[in-house]
Scaffold this active site. Structure first.
Site, mmCIF file in Angstrom:
data_model
loop_
_atom_site.group_PDB
_atom_site.id
_atom_site.type_symbol
_atom_site.label_atom_id
_atom_site.label_comp_id
_atom_site.label_asym_id
_atom_site.label_seq_id
_atom_site.Cartn_x
_atom_site.Cartn_y
_atom_site.Cartn_z
ATOM 1 N N GLY A 122 -4.901 12.357 -25.832
ATOM 2 C CA GLY A 122 -3.856 12.532 -26.993
ATOM 3 C C GLY A 122 -2.874 11.288 -27.048
ATOM 4 O O GLY A 122 -3.006 10.259 -26.802
ATOM 5 N N ARG A 123 -1.590 11.811 -27.521
ATOM 6 C CA ARG A 123 -0.666 10.771 -27.695
ATOM 7 C C ARG A 123 -0.225 9.775 -26.536
ATOM 8 O O ARG A 123 -0.317 8.600 -26.572
ATOM 9 C CB ARG A 123 0.704 11.275 -28.069
ATOM 10 C CG ARG A 123 0.842 12.257 -29.503
ATOM 11 C CD ARG A 123 2.031 12.895 -29.522
ATOM 12 N NE ARG A 123 2.093 14.153 -30.547
ATOM 13 C CZ ARG A 123 1.731 15.217 -30.358
ATOM 14 N NH1 ARG A 123 1.334 15.540 -28.940
ATOM 15 N NH2 ARG A 123 1.848 16.177 -31.127
ATOM 16 N N ILE A 124 -0.219 10.655 -25.240
ATOM 17 C CA ILE A 124 0.220 9.830 -24.024
ATOM 18 C C ILE A 124 -1.074 9.198 -23.582
ATOM 19 O O ILE A 124 -0.789 8.089 -23.173
ATOM 20 C CB ILE A 124 0.501 10.777 -22.925
ATOM 21 C CG1 ILE A 124 1.832 11.638 -23.277
ATOM 22 C CG2 ILE A 124 0.997 10.193 -21.673
ATOM 23 C CD1 ILE A 124 2.208 12.627 -22.351
ATOM 24 N N ALA A 131 -1.050 14.747 -15.639
ATOM 25 C CA ALA A 131 -1.300 15.663 -16.816
ATOM 26 C C ALA A 131 -0.468 17.089 -16.126
ATOM 27 O O ALA A 131 0.499 17.402 -16.333
ATOM 28 C CB ALA A 131 -2.460 15.940 -16.937
ATOM 29 N N ARG A 132 -1.314 17.927 -15.181
ATOM 30 C CA ARG A 132 -1.012 19.298 -14.604
ATOM 31 C C ARG A 132 -1.434 19.351 -13.546
ATOM 32 O O ARG A 132 -2.725 18.997 -13.267
ATOM 33 C CB ARG A 132 -1.287 20.283 -15.858
ATOM 34 C CG ARG A 132 -0.329 20.621 -16.946
ATOM 35 C CD ARG A 132 1.206 21.059 -16.325
ATOM 36 N NE ARG A 132 1.982 21.190 -17.312
ATOM 37 C CZ ARG A 132 2.853 20.324 -17.959
ATOM 38 N NH1 ARG A 132 2.995 19.073 -17.336
ATOM 39 N NH2 ARG A 132 3.836 20.534 -18.869
ATOM 40 N N GLU A 177 2.818 23.465 -7.562
ATOM 41 C CA GLU A 177 4.135 22.715 -7.288
ATOM 42 C C GLU A 177 5.210 23.733 -7.719
ATOM 43 O O GLU A 177 5.045 24.674 -8.328
ATOM 44 C CB GLU A 177 4.247 21.436 -8.430
ATOM 45 C CG GLU A 177 4.179 21.726 -9.646
ATOM 46 C CD GLU A 177 4.058 20.660 -10.730
ATOM 47 O OE1 GLU A 177 3.270 19.693 -10.629
ATOM 48 O OE2 GLU A 177 5.050 20.499 -11.325
ATOM 49 N N HIS A 208 6.646 15.357 -10.191
ATOM 50 C CA HIS A 208 6.789 15.386 -11.478
ATOM 51 C C HIS A 208 7.993 14.984 -12.378
ATOM 52 O O HIS A 208 8.844 15.846 -12.855
ATOM 53 C CB HIS A 208 6.747 16.942 -11.701
ATOM 54 C CG HIS A 208 6.316 17.570 -13.117
ATOM 55 N ND1 HIS A 208 5.428 18.846 -13.239
ATOM 56 C CD2 HIS A 208 6.229 17.009 -14.285
ATOM 57 C CE1 HIS A 208 5.216 18.937 -14.438
ATOM 58 N NE2 HIS A 208 5.706 17.909 -15.128
ATOM 59 N N ILE A 209 7.957 13.758 -12.466
ATOM 60 C CA ILE A 209 9.137 12.869 -12.983
ATOM 61 C C ILE A 209 8.702 11.995 -14.071
ATOM 62 O O ILE A 209 9.349 11.226 -14.577
ATOM 63 C CB ILE A 209 10.003 12.000 -11.865
ATOM 64 C CG1 ILE A 209 8.967 11.193 -11.116
ATOM 65 C CG2 ILE A 209 10.699 13.077 -11.192
ATOM 66 C CD1 ILE A 209 10.098 10.293 -10.367
HETATM 67 C C1 8YV Z 1 8.497 18.095 -18.020
HETATM 68 C C2 8YV Z 1 6.257 17.782 -18.711
HETATM 69 O O1 8YV Z 1 9.530 17.613 -17.290
HETATM 70 O O2 8YV Z 1 6.439 17.647 -20.794
HETATM 71 C C3 8YV Z 1 5.920 18.010 -19.990
HETATM 72 O O3 8YV Z 1 4.872 18.677 -20.385
HETATM 73 O O4 8YV Z 1 5.368 17.829 -17.861
HETATM 74 C C4 8YV Z 1 7.507 17.109 -18.292
HETATM 75 O O5 8YV Z 1 7.875 16.284 -19.067
HETATM 76 C C5 8YV Z 1 8.447 19.568 -17.504
HETATM 77 O O6 8YV Z 1 7.248 20.254 -17.654
HETATM 78 C C6 8YV Z 1 9.667 20.575 -17.404
HETATM 79 O O7 8YV Z 1 9.570 21.303 -18.546
#
Ligand code: 8YV
Length: 330
Positions: free
Chosen positions: A155-157, A238-239, A268, A286-287
């Protein structure tokens, strides 16, 4: 009486204040992470909410909060929200795409470089006072420049990471996505589509940027890790849940892959205990989107979405980044 809205987590006060011109706002300056029951309680009588990845908005929450009409997530990912259930109830969902793309790609690249060049591992060694002499093979890692960058989820990222790799580091870029991108986009990122097996087998550095869904759950587990090169690195921005963290910790410990960089984790903020004890992994909380500029842009877009979704402001009725725009047409 102005409509009432909820801002579920602390955010930049000056940006949250923009809501006060249109709504009666309940916010959470103490930044407590509410239980589902507390969230439902806070949502009573609210027409809209700004949420983050920490708040789960599912069918049960929607049923308990019938006045809710707009859920504006301060994140590009929205796996915390049951979009189908929202659509069925006519609840508009918005997210914050684009504003975080480049910042998140910077971080993904940094994590991949930190893993491949063993930056965190060697820093810990130095801090422990173990550095007493130079050695020819001390913390030797794998090169990034000229290597093969494999991207899962384009995707975009993913595309922004591809551009960094191809244009900045002379990398060969391969990607796997459900659908192949148009040739113009592929040319701009200098990236070629491959099947998933080829991606795993050929990547020197695998970066995972695929959204979480039932279909991507454990997309990289023991079987996939077994296909990777023993010199390869894996980076997940990602997640949690896209990677099987237990299987990854085993592969790292047994050096079946060289190193990993992880910004997201299954369950997490808990982190699989085995990941905390393997040395060849860089762990961050997650930063990836956490530059001041980007977090402000995310908060601002979430606020703009809420104002417009509830029929206020210059874009009344037209939130800039809806996830289920079909709700707006009904
Ligand atoms: C957020 C992220 O900081 O945008 C997303 O999907 O994972 C992060 O940028 C996080 O989800 C807080 O809402």
């Amino acid at each position: 009486m102005p409509d009432r809205v909820l801002v579920a987590r602390a955010a930049f006060p000056d940006i949250v204040d923009r809501l006060r011109a249109h709504f009666e706002v309940e916010d959470n300056p103490g930044d407590t992470v509410w239980t589902p029951a507390q969230l439902i309680e806070r949502l009573q009588g609210k027409r809209g909410a700004v949420t983050t990845g920490s708040e789960r908005i599912d069918a049960a929450v929607l049923a308990a909060c019938p006045e809710l009409e707009a859920v504006c997530n301060m994140a590009v990912g929205y796996n915390n929200i049951d979009v189908e259930a929202c659509t069925a109830r006519g609840v508009i969902v918005t997210n914050t795409p684009d504003v975080l793309t480049e910042t998140t790609a910077d971080f993904g690249f940094a994590l991949m470089m930190a893993a491949s060049r063993r930056i965190a591992e060697s820093e810990h060694y130095l801090r422990r006072g173990e550095w007493t002499q130079w050695r020819y093979d001390m913390f030797t890692g794998t090169d990034v420049h000229g290597a093969t960058l494999g991207i899962l989820g384009m995707g975009r990222i993913g595309q922004a990471i591809a551009r960094r790799g191809a244009l900045g580091f002379g990398m060969r870029v391969i990607y796997h996505n459900r659908s192949k991108l148009g040739s113009d986009v592929e040319a701009a990122c200098r990236a070629s589509w491959v099947d998933k097996h080829t991606l795993l087998r050929e990547a020197d550095h695998l970066v995972i940027v695929v959204p979480y869904s039932a279909a991507s759950h454990h997309a990289v587990g023991a079987a996939e890790l077994a296909l990777m090169k023993p010199t390869a690195t894996l980076t997940n921005i990602a997640r949690g849940g896209v990677v099987d963290d237990a299987a990854l910790a085993r592969a790292l410990r047994e050096r079946r892959i060289a190193a990993a960089g992880l910004d997201v984790f299954e369950g997490e903020p808990r982190v699989h205990p085995d990941l905390l004890t393997v040395p060849n992994v860089v762990l961050t909380p997650h930063i990836a989107s956490a530059s001041v500029t980007t977090r402000r842009a995310m908060a601002s877009l979430a606020v703009d979405n809420l104002i417009a979704a509830l029929g206020q402001g210059p874009s009344a009725g037209k939130p800039p980044t809806p996830v289920n725009p079909e709700v707006l047409r009904t």
